[in-house]
Design a protein around this motif. Structure first.
Motif, PDB file in Angstrom:
ATOM      1  N   PHE A   1       6.668   8.227   2.927  1.00  0.00           N
ATOM      2  CA  PHE A   1       5.987   7.053   2.391  1.00  0.00           C
ATOM      3  C   PHE A   1       5.805   6.052   3.536  1.00  0.00           C
ATOM      4  O   PHE A   1       6.749   5.756   4.266  1.00  0.00           O
ATOM      5  CB  PHE A   1       6.802   6.407   1.274  1.00  0.00           C
ATOM      6  CG  PHE A   1       7.033   7.317   0.093  1.00  0.00           C
ATOM      7  CD1 PHE A   1       6.121   7.372  -0.957  1.00  0.00           C
ATOM      8  CD2 PHE A   1       8.166   8.126   0.037  1.00  0.00           C
ATOM      9  CE1 PHE A   1       6.331   8.207  -2.034  1.00  0.00           C
ATOM     10  CE2 PHE A   1       8.383   8.966  -1.040  1.00  0.00           C
ATOM     11  CZ  PHE A   1       7.459   9.010  -2.085  1.00  0.00           C
ATOM     12  N   VAL A   2       4.596   5.535   3.666  1.00  0.00           N
ATOM     13  CA  VAL A   2       4.277   4.586   4.734  1.00  0.00           C
ATOM     14  C   VAL A   2       3.545   3.397   4.127  1.00  0.00           C
ATOM     15  O   VAL A   2       2.602   3.577   3.341  1.00  0.00           O
ATOM     16  CB  VAL A   2       3.388   5.232   5.815  1.00  0.00           C
ATOM     17  CG1 VAL A   2       3.058   4.223   6.916  1.00  0.00           C
ATOM     18  CG2 VAL A   2       4.061   6.456   6.405  1.00  0.00           C
ATOM     19  N   VAL A   3       3.969   2.175   4.491  1.00  0.00           N
ATOM     20  CA  VAL A   3       3.237   0.983   4.056  1.00  0.00           C
ATOM     21  C   VAL A   3       2.553   0.356   5.265  1.00  0.00           C
ATOM     22  O   VAL A   3       3.071   0.384   6.377  1.00  0.00           O
ATOM     23  CB  VAL A   3       4.152  -0.044   3.363  1.00  0.00           C
ATOM     24  CG1 VAL A   3       4.684   0.508   2.054  1.00  0.00           C
ATOM     25  CG2 VAL A   3       5.295  -0.479   4.257  1.00  0.00           C
ATOM     26  N   SER A   4       1.377  -0.195   5.006  1.00  0.00           N
ATOM     27  CA  SER A   4       0.568  -0.804   6.057  1.00  0.00           C
ATOM     28  C   SER A   4       0.298  -2.258   5.718  1.00  0.00           C
ATOM     29  O   SER A   4      -0.017  -2.590   4.571  1.00  0.00           O
ATOM     30  CB  SER A   4      -0.756  -0.044   6.200  1.00  0.00           C
ATOM     31  OG  SER A   4      -1.678  -0.782   6.962  1.00  0.00           O
ATOM     32  N   LYS A   5       0.414  -3.126   6.715  1.00  0.00           N
ATOM     33  CA  LYS A   5       0.187  -4.552   6.470  1.00  0.00           C
ATOM     34  C   LYS A   5      -1.274  -4.942   6.611  1.00  0.00           C
ATOM     35  O   LYS A   5      -1.764  -5.811   5.909  1.00  0.00           O
ATOM     36  CB  LYS A   5       1.049  -5.403   7.397  1.00  0.00           C
ATOM     37  CG  LYS A   5       0.636  -5.371   8.859  1.00  0.00           C
ATOM     38  CD  LYS A   5       1.430  -6.372   9.680  1.00  0.00           C
ATOM     39  CE  LYS A   5       0.929  -6.418  11.112  1.00  0.00           C
ATOM     40  NZ  LYS A   5       1.617  -7.440  11.911  1.00  0.00           N
ATOM     41  N   GLY A   6      -1.996  -4.307   7.525  1.00  0.00           N
ATOM     42  CA  GLY A   6      -3.366  -4.724   7.793  1.00  0.00           C
ATOM     43  C   GLY A   6      -4.307  -4.526   6.629  1.00  0.00           C
ATOM     44  O   GLY A   6      -5.168  -5.362   6.359  1.00  0.00           O
ATOM     45  N   ASP A   7      -4.159  -3.405   5.920  1.00  0.00           N
ATOM     46  CA  ASP A   7      -5.031  -3.126   4.788  1.00  0.00           C
ATOM     47  C   ASP A   7      -4.279  -3.075   3.465  1.00  0.00           C
ATOM     48  O   ASP A   7      -4.838  -2.656   2.450  1.00  0.00           O
ATOM     49  CB  ASP A   7      -5.788  -1.815   5.001  1.00  0.00           C
ATOM     50  CG  ASP A   7      -4.850  -0.641   5.264  1.00  0.00           C
ATOM     51  OD1 ASP A   7      -3.620  -0.848   5.256  1.00  0.00           O
ATOM     52  OD2 ASP A   7      -5.347   0.476   5.474  1.00  0.00           O
ATOM     53  N   SER A   8      -2.997  -3.504   3.478  1.00  0.00           N
ATOM     54  CA  SER A   8      -2.188  -3.583   2.248  1.00  0.00           C
ATOM     55  C   SER A   8      -2.256  -2.284   1.456  1.00  0.00           C
ATOM     56  O   SER A   8      -2.686  -2.249   0.299  1.00  0.00           O
ATOM     57  CB  SER A   8      -2.657  -4.758   1.378  1.00  0.00           C
ATOM     58  OG  SER A   8      -2.550  -5.966   2.072  1.00  0.00           O
ATOM     59  N   THR A   9      -1.798  -1.202   2.078  1.00  0.00           N
ATOM     60  CA  THR A   9      -1.899   0.124   1.473  1.00  0.00           C
ATOM     61  C   THR A   9      -0.578   0.881   1.579  1.00  0.00           C
ATOM     62  O   THR A   9       0.144   0.767   2.575  1.00  0.00           O
ATOM     63  CB  THR A   9      -3.010   0.953   2.157  1.00  0.00           C
ATOM     64  OG1 THR A   9      -4.250   0.259   2.045  1.00  0.00           O
ATOM     65  CG2 THR A   9      -3.156   2.324   1.531  1.00  0.00           C
ATOM     66  N   LEU A  10      -0.271   1.657   0.538  1.00  0.00           N
ATOM     67  CA  LEU A  10       0.840   2.602   0.561  1.00  0.00           C
ATOM     68  C   LEU A  10       0.253   4.001   0.713  1.00  0.00           C
ATOM     69  O   LEU A  10      -0.675   4.381  -0.010  1.00  0.00           O
ATOM     70  CB  LEU A  10       1.643   2.515  -0.739  1.00  0.00           C
ATOM     71  CG  LEU A  10       2.609   3.676  -1.027  1.00  0.00           C
ATOM     72  CD1 LEU A  10       3.747   3.702  -0.011  1.00  0.00           C
ATOM     73  CD2 LEU A  10       3.149   3.587  -2.449  1.00  0.00           C
ATOM     74  N   PHE A  11       0.794   4.760   1.660  1.00  0.00           N
ATOM     75  CA  PHE A  11       0.364   6.134   1.882  1.00  0.00           C
ATOM     76  C   PHE A  11       1.500   7.081   1.506  1.00  0.00           C
ATOM     77  O   PHE A  11       2.650   6.861   1.890  1.00  0.00           O
ATOM     78  CB  PHE A  11       0.008   6.372   3.353  1.00  0.00           C
ATOM     79  CG  PHE A  11      -1.133   5.561   3.864  1.00  0.00           C
ATOM     80  CD1 PHE A  11      -2.424   6.051   3.843  1.00  0.00           C
ATOM     81  CD2 PHE A  11      -0.923   4.292   4.384  1.00  0.00           C
ATOM     82  CE1 PHE A  11      -3.484   5.298   4.323  1.00  0.00           C
ATOM     83  CE2 PHE A  11      -1.972   3.526   4.871  1.00  0.00           C
ATOM     84  CZ  PHE A  11      -3.252   4.032   4.841  1.00  0.00           C
ATOM     85  N   GLU A  12       1.172   8.142   0.767  1.00  0.00           N
ATOM     86  CA  GLU A  12       2.099   9.255   0.548  1.00  0.00           C
ATOM     87  C   GLU A  12       1.618  10.406   1.403  1.00  0.00           C
ATOM     88  O   GLU A  12       0.434  10.757   1.379  1.00  0.00           O
ATOM     89  CB  GLU A  12       2.120   9.683  -0.921  1.00  0.00           C
ATOM     90  CG  GLU A  12       3.008   8.856  -1.812  1.00  0.00           C
ATOM     91  CD  GLU A  12       3.233   9.532  -3.159  1.00  0.00           C
ATOM     92  OE1 GLU A  12       3.590  10.731  -3.162  1.00  0.00           O
ATOM     93  OE2 GLU A  12       3.055   8.863  -4.188  1.00  0.00           O
ATOM     94  N   ILE A  13       2.545  11.011   2.156  1.00  0.00           N
ATOM     95  CA  ILE A  13       2.162  12.048   3.107  1.00  0.00           C
ATOM     96  C   ILE A  13       3.035  13.283   2.913  1.00  0.00           C
ATOM     97  O   ILE A  13       4.263  13.183   2.775  1.00  0.00           O
ATOM     98  CB  ILE A  13       2.299  11.538   4.551  1.00  0.00           C
ATOM     99  CG1 ILE A  13       1.376  10.335   4.771  1.00  0.00           C
ATOM    100  CG2 ILE A  13       2.008  12.634   5.567  1.00  0.00           C
ATOM    101  CD1 ILE A  13       1.651   9.581   6.054  1.00  0.00           C
TER     102      ILE A  13
END
Length: 204
Positions: free
Chosen positions: A43-55
């Motif tokens: 699980f990765v969270v990103s601040k620039g585009d306010s997104t959670l990624f499941e990988i």
């Protein structure tokens, strides 16, 4: 993101996990990540585009993208790995992501600029460092409510701005809190005479 293999206790040549197009086409900026116990899901969270990624770590494929209601900073799995707690820097809240259903639930209010997350050993209390108001929010995970707010200024007269951004819990149930502008390693200062980490006894 770079995925390093480990062979003979050494880092090998990394492979790449691409989350999006590079800046400025995309504003993706990963800030927090965590894997499940199996190591097969990241699980990765990103601040620039306010997104959670499941990988999927075996295929390096993104299996899910979830829009967050604020700028993501850090993330932490619950003890049973059914929930993912996400600190939202810009909204002063914690988002709770239901992993089985793949949806965001209710948010939990914290202090300003929540960042570092820490669970106690039983997973019953979630501690959240709040950078902009020098506090730590204590959340009861069962009810999803903040039960306590702990001030972390180094001195009673110190104004907000010490930027609480690090947490650790010792085996003796004492919590260590790090204010960002002052470099800390553990309970005591490496540069005397000023002790620069505050310690709370959680045995009560």
């Amino acid at each position: 993101m770079l995925d390093f293999p480990i062979r003979d206790n050494k880092l090998g040549v990394p492979d790449t996990i691409r989350l999006s197009e590079p800046y400025p086409i995309s504003r993706t900026c990963p800030t927090g990540m965590v894997t499940d116990k199996s190591g097969k899901r990241l699980f990765v969270v990103s601040k620039g585009d306010s997104t959670l990624f499941e990988i999927n770590t075996q295929t390096r494929a993104i299996t899910k993208r979830v829009a967050l209601p604020g700028m993501g900073y850090s993330c932490l799995l619950s003890a049973d790995e059914k929930k993912l707690y996400i600190s939202l820097w810009t909204s002063g809240t914690i988002a709770v992501y239901d992993i089985a259903d793949g949806v965001l639930g209710a948010t939990i209010e914290t202090g300003q600029h929540p960042n570092e997350l820490l669970l106690n050993k039983k997973g019953t209390r979630l501690f959240v460092a709040n950078a902009n108001d020098n506090t730590v929010s204590v959340i009861e995970t069962k009810s999803g409510k903040t039960t306590e707010t702990i001030g972390t200024t180094l001195y009673p007269t110190r104004l907000a701005g010490s930027t609480t951004n690090g947490l650790a819990l010792s085996q003796t149930r004492k919590r260590y809190i790090s204010p960002m502008p002052i470099i800390t390693i553990s309970r005591y200062s490496m540069c005397r005479p000023m002790a620069i980490a505050r310690v709370w006894d959680l045995s009560r």
